[in-house]
Design a protein around this motif. Structure first.
Motif, PDB file in Angstrom:
ATOM      1  N   TYR A 479      15.184   6.429   7.619  1.00 23.43           N
ATOM      2  CA  TYR A 479      14.042   5.900   7.043  1.00 23.43           C
ATOM      3  C   TYR A 479      14.377   4.249   6.803  1.00 23.43           C
ATOM      4  N   GLN A 480      13.623   3.169   7.131  1.00 25.53           N
ATOM      5  CA  GLN A 480      13.933   1.936   6.935  1.00 25.53           C
ATOM      6  C   GLN A 480      12.670   1.115   6.226  1.00 25.53           C
ATOM      7  N   MET A 481      12.768   0.333   5.251  1.00 25.19           N
ATOM      8  CA  MET A 481      12.191  -0.455   4.737  1.00 25.19           C
ATOM      9  C   MET A 481      12.374  -1.837   4.780  1.00 25.19           C
ATOM     10  N   PHE A 482      11.369  -2.811   5.017  1.00 29.63           N
ATOM     11  CA  PHE A 482      12.012  -4.384   4.778  1.00 29.63           C
ATOM     12  C   PHE A 482      10.824  -4.978   4.018  1.00 29.63           C
ATOM     13  N   TYR A 483      11.359  -5.912   3.076  1.00 31.50           N
ATOM     14  CA  TYR A 483      10.334  -6.526   2.110  1.00 31.50           C
ATOM     15  C   TYR A 483      10.728  -7.962   1.987  1.00 31.50           C
ATOM     16  N   ASP A 484       9.952  -8.795   1.744  1.00 33.08           N
ATOM     17  CA  ASP A 484      10.014 -10.170   1.380  1.00 33.08           C
ATOM     18  C   ASP A 484      10.517 -10.340  -0.143  1.00 33.08           C
ATOM     19  N   PRO A 485      11.849 -10.535  -0.289  1.00 34.07           N
ATOM     20  CA  PRO A 485      12.381 -10.737  -1.662  1.00 34.07           C
ATOM     21  C   PRO A 485      11.791 -11.774  -2.617  1.00 34.07           C
ATOM     22  N   GLU A 486      11.337 -12.801  -2.054  1.00 35.15           N
ATOM     23  CA  GLU A 486      10.460 -13.733  -2.738  1.00 35.15           C
ATOM     24  C   GLU A 486       9.041 -13.264  -3.206  1.00 35.15           C
ATOM     25  N   VAL A 487       8.517 -12.292  -2.631  1.00 35.72           N
ATOM     26  CA  VAL A 487       7.198 -11.657  -3.084  1.00 35.72           C
ATOM     27  C   VAL A 487       7.345 -10.391  -4.007  1.00 35.72           C
ATOM     28  N   VAL A 488       8.168  -9.578  -3.328  1.00 33.12           N
ATOM     29  CA  VAL A 488       8.276  -8.136  -3.943  1.00 33.12           C
ATOM     30  C   VAL A 488       9.204  -8.355  -5.034  1.00 33.12           C
ATOM     31  N   SER A 489       9.050  -7.900  -6.354  1.00 29.82           N
ATOM     32  CA  SER A 489       9.650  -8.104  -7.363  1.00 29.82           C
ATOM     33  C   SER A 489      10.626  -6.732  -7.811  1.00 29.82           C
ATOM     34  N   ASP A 490      10.001  -5.694  -7.259  1.00 27.58           N
ATOM     35  CA  ASP A 490      10.787  -4.430  -7.838  1.00 27.58           C
ATOM     36  C   ASP A 490      10.662  -3.159  -6.856  1.00 27.58           C
ATOM     37  N   VAL A 491      11.697  -3.092  -6.345  1.00 26.72           N
ATOM     38  CA  VAL A 491      11.700  -1.900  -5.211  1.00 26.72           C
ATOM     39  C   VAL A 491      12.677  -0.816  -5.606  1.00 26.72           C
ATOM     40  N   VAL A 492      11.852   0.400  -5.602  1.00 27.51           N
ATOM     41  CA  VAL A 492      12.501   1.662  -5.575  1.00 27.51           C
ATOM     42  C   VAL A 492      12.455   2.447  -4.318  1.00 27.51           C
ATOM     43  N   ALA A 493      13.381   2.344  -3.403  1.00 25.21           N
ATOM     44  CA  ALA A 493      13.126   2.979  -2.345  1.00 25.21           C
ATOM     45  C   ALA A 493      13.315   4.437  -2.423  1.00 25.21           C
ATOM     46  N   THR A 494      12.449   5.396  -1.696  1.00 27.23           N
ATOM     47  CA  THR A 494      12.331   6.917  -1.646  1.00 27.23           C
ATOM     48  C   THR A 494      12.246   7.063   0.027  1.00 27.23           C
ATOM     49  N   PRO A 495      13.038   8.246   0.473  1.00 29.48           N
ATOM     50  CA  PRO A 495      13.009   8.487   1.848  1.00 29.48           C
ATOM     51  C   PRO A 495      11.736   9.138   2.099  1.00 29.48           C
ATOM     52  N   ARG A 496      10.762   9.493   1.111  1.00 30.57           N
ATOM     53  CA  ARG A 496       9.509  10.038   1.477  1.00 30.57           C
ATOM     54  C   ARG A 496       8.601   8.919   1.941  1.00 30.57           C
ATOM     55  N   GLY A 497       8.989   7.561   1.542  1.00 36.90           N
ATOM     56  CA  GLY A 497       8.349   6.306   1.934  1.00 36.90           C
ATOM     57  C   GLY A 497       7.207   6.178   1.173  1.00 36.90           C
ATOM     58  N   GLY A 498       6.880   6.558  -0.274  1.00 34.36           N
ATOM     59  CA  GLY A 498       5.853   6.516  -0.968  1.00 34.36           C
ATOM     60  C   GLY A 498       5.913   5.209  -1.331  1.00 34.36           C
ATOM     61  N   PHE A 499       4.585   4.700  -2.049  1.00 33.89           N
ATOM     62  CA  PHE A 499       4.524   3.472  -2.523  1.00 33.89           C
ATOM     63  C   PHE A 499       4.747   3.247  -3.906  1.00 33.89           C
ATOM     64  N   ARG A 500       4.938   4.233  -4.855  1.00 33.94           N
ATOM     65  CA  ARG A 500       5.049   4.088  -6.182  1.00 33.94           C
ATOM     66  C   ARG A 500       5.968   3.293  -6.437  1.00 33.94           C
ATOM     67  N   GLY A 501       7.202   3.111  -5.740  1.00 31.85           N
ATOM     68  CA  GLY A 501       8.379   2.495  -5.940  1.00 31.85           C
ATOM     69  C   GLY A 501       8.293   1.049  -5.657  1.00 31.85           C
ATOM     70  N   LEU A 502       7.187   0.594  -5.191  1.00 31.47           N
ATOM     71  CA  LEU A 502       6.860  -0.900  -5.007  1.00 31.47           C
ATOM     72  C   LEU A 502       6.033  -1.497  -5.901  1.00 31.47           C
ATOM     73  N   ILE A 503       5.284  -0.582  -6.891  1.00 32.09           N
ATOM     74  CA  ILE A 503       4.190  -1.249  -7.607  1.00 32.09           C
ATOM     75  C   ILE A 503       4.711  -1.391  -9.157  1.00 32.09           C
ATOM     76  N   GLY A 504       5.990  -1.462  -9.333  1.00 33.41           N
ATOM     77  CA  GLY A 504       6.639  -1.542 -10.453  1.00 33.41           C
ATOM     78  C   GLY A 504       6.688  -0.468 -11.222  1.00 33.41           C
ATOM     79  N   MET A 505       6.584   0.798 -10.577  1.00 33.19           N
ATOM     80  CA  MET A 505       6.963   2.246 -11.170  1.00 33.19           C
ATOM     81  C   MET A 505       8.425   2.555 -11.285  1.00 33.19           C
ATOM     82  N   ALA A 506       8.823   3.419 -12.108  1.00 32.38           N
ATOM     83  CA  ALA A 506      10.116   3.783 -11.809  1.00 32.38           C
ATOM     84  C   ALA A 506      10.745   4.293 -10.716  1.00 32.38           C
ATOM     85  N   ASP A 507       9.795   5.105  -9.988  1.00 34.80           N
ATOM     86  CA  ASP A 507      10.286   5.621  -8.822  1.00 34.80           C
ATOM     87  C   ASP A 507       8.958   6.166  -8.174  1.00 34.80           C
TER      88      ASP A 507
END
Length: 507
Positions: A479-507
């Motif tokens: 599983y690979q995820m790439f993001y712009d660190p100047e835009v994305v403030s908080d990342v919690v990656a999960t091998p399931r690829g869910g979006f919750r870890g990208l919107i400021g939630m704990a996971d």
């Protein structure tokens, strides 16, 4: 006894990755490879549908990146005995339209999933549920026909309102952290933060999921700044390039998916395990994984993921051996009797069709490579390439294929890859495989509550499957995820690829 046995047996030791960056952002744009087929969590079949529905809706539990089931809409649960689970819902839950979420909505959600006429693709995961009872507004009891170890890992499916008169597929109402603002089919889904989610609104106020079907075009859109986040599936050269770029944020994890060959055991030619074994020995995993996919995945050895507690490295599928494969074909009476370059028997040419879908260029390249190897062994091999809907629902799921190259994702438990797919008559058993011994082992794997006993059952089943080969697992997906660190403030990656870890939630 709270959060006990069923929770612990569902967890797999996969590393969670948390990256905290500089500051919160208001808006985020994520690239997706396919549009959602529906936003009804009960009917989701594709990854975008799962991921977006998981934001709009919330389940009784949430699965962490380590696949541990933690409370979501349910604040707690207990197991009075091995076939009963009693959930207590959080106080004051509401759907995004302001209506109350009660135990009756939980009952409705699972009763509709279990209704065969509703045709929920995940119905097989819940069939051990005999009944669901609303004890009171905040208490719901699941009565099982048998102990069911994987249950908690499946209860993150979203709860839907029992009295909603709209169309959940296109105008969903949920109790998750975001609500659907708009949906332009084939183009984008726009979501906004929900103030009614029990844990509060996420820090990202607006989320846009932009559909860019071509993997390379999606990577280019990311480079151009049109997308803030992209994730698997991606072309191997883009993965390596972004991973080496210090200006790009990256998370590369062991995934929860496999790429495999589905042998149609109902096909007269492929009904013989010896034929499947011979063909499997013509599969050059090393070239496919390390050259075509440039090493972003891992060569597979069996139907059990290496990250699983059930994995046993001693279980091995046949390896690449052209000479041995040709000897087996000779032994079965397939030889080139007329000198046309193809093997034949009793006047019939040995012909095989290998199929995949057009959206993934690496899968297309892989089946073309297999075609070349098959032909070198004297097999008249043809390739069938169609778009995903035609390939999946219109072909493989109808059992019309001979050999199909495709994948499974979200394998949170061995049960999720094996029971519905390889037990006799199950809904996802598109290749028609049937072995009573495997049926019994997979039944034991889901009903045993002791993890060691479960592992023993799955290892025994995997050993048989590695010999009979209804599936040939080519690779364990990364599983690979790439993001712009100047835009994305908080990342919690999960091998399931869910979006919750990208919107400021704990996971």
């Amino acid at each position: 006894m709270r959060h006990t046995l069923m929770t612990s047996v569902a967890a797999i030791a996969l590393a969670a990755v948390s990256v905290q960056a500089a500051s919160a952002q208001e808006s985020l744009t994520i690239g997706a490879d396919v549009d959602a087929g529906t936003l009804d969590p009960r009917l989701a079949r594709d990854t975008t549908a799962y991921r977006v529905a998981n934001l709009i809706s919330a389940g009784l539990v949430h699965l962490t990146p380590n696949l541990e089931a933690v409370p979501d809409l349910a604040e707690s649960w207990e197991n009075p005995d091995d076939t009963t689970v009693v959930f207590t819902l959080r106080e004051g839950l509401t759907f995004s339209d302001g209506s109350a979420l009660t135990a009756e909505d939980v009952v409705y959600t699972f009763e509709t999933i279990l209704d065969a006429d509703f045709n929920a693709p995940q119905r097989g995961l819940f069939t051990p549920i005999e009944s669901i009872v609303a004890v009171d507004d905040r208490t719901v009891q699941f009565n099982l026909t048998t102990p069911y170890a994987p249950l908690m890992s499946y209860l993150d499916i979203g709860i839907v309102p029992s009295d909603y008169e709209g169309d959940m597929a296109v105008e969903p109402i949920g109790a998750g952290p975001m609500v659907l603002d708009s949906w332009t089919r084939g183009s984008e889904l726009v979501l906004t933060a929900s103030e009614s989610y029990w844990a509060g609104a996420p820090s990202v106020s607006n989320l846009v999921v932009t559909v860019v079907g071509d993997n390379s075009a999606r990577a280019q859109a990311f480079e151009a700044g049109d997308l803030d986040v992209i994730q698997s599936p991606l072309s191997p050269n883009d993965i390596q390039r972004f991973a080496d770029d210090d200006s790009v944020g990256s998370e590369i994890l062991a995934g929860l998916g496999v790429t495999y060959l589905n042998f149609n055991t109902s096909d007269p030619l492929l009904s013989d395990p010896a034929m499947r074994q011979a063909l499997a020995m013509l599969v050059d995993q090393d070239t496919i994984v390390n050259q075509i996919y440039e090493g972003v995945d891992q060569v597979a050895s069996s139907v059990i993921l290496p990250s699983s507690w059930a994995y046993d490295e001693a279980i091995q599928q046949p390896g690449f051996d052209i000479a041995a494969a040709m000897a087996m074909l000779d032994d079965m009476g397939w030889s080139d009797s007329d000198g046309d370059g193809f093997r034949d028997r009793d006047g019939e040419t040995l012909s095989i069709e290998i199929a995949t879908h057009s959206e993934d260029p690496n899968r297309v390249q892989s089946v073309e490579y297999l075609q070349a190897i098959f032909e070198s062994a004297g097999i008249d091999a043809t390739v069938r390439i169609t778009d995903w809907p035609s390939f999946s629902s219109g072909y493989v799921q109808q059992g019309e294929h001979q050999i199909a190259l495709l994948g499974w994702l979200r394998i949170t438990d061995p049960d999720r890859l094996l029971y519905g797919q390889l037990t006799t008559g199950s809904g996802l058993n598109w290749g028609g495989y049937s072995n009573p011994e495997v049926d019994a082992l997979l039944e034991a794997g889901r009903t045993e509550l002791d993890q060691d006993a479960r592992a023993e059952a799955y290892q025994a089943a995997a050993t048989i499957i590695a010999e009979e080969l209804p599936y040939y697992i080519i690779s364990y997906q990364g599983y690979q995820m790439f993001y712009d660190p100047e835009v994305v403030s908080d990342v919690v990656a999960t091998p399931r690829g869910g979006f919750r870890g990208l919107i400021g939630m704990a996971d």
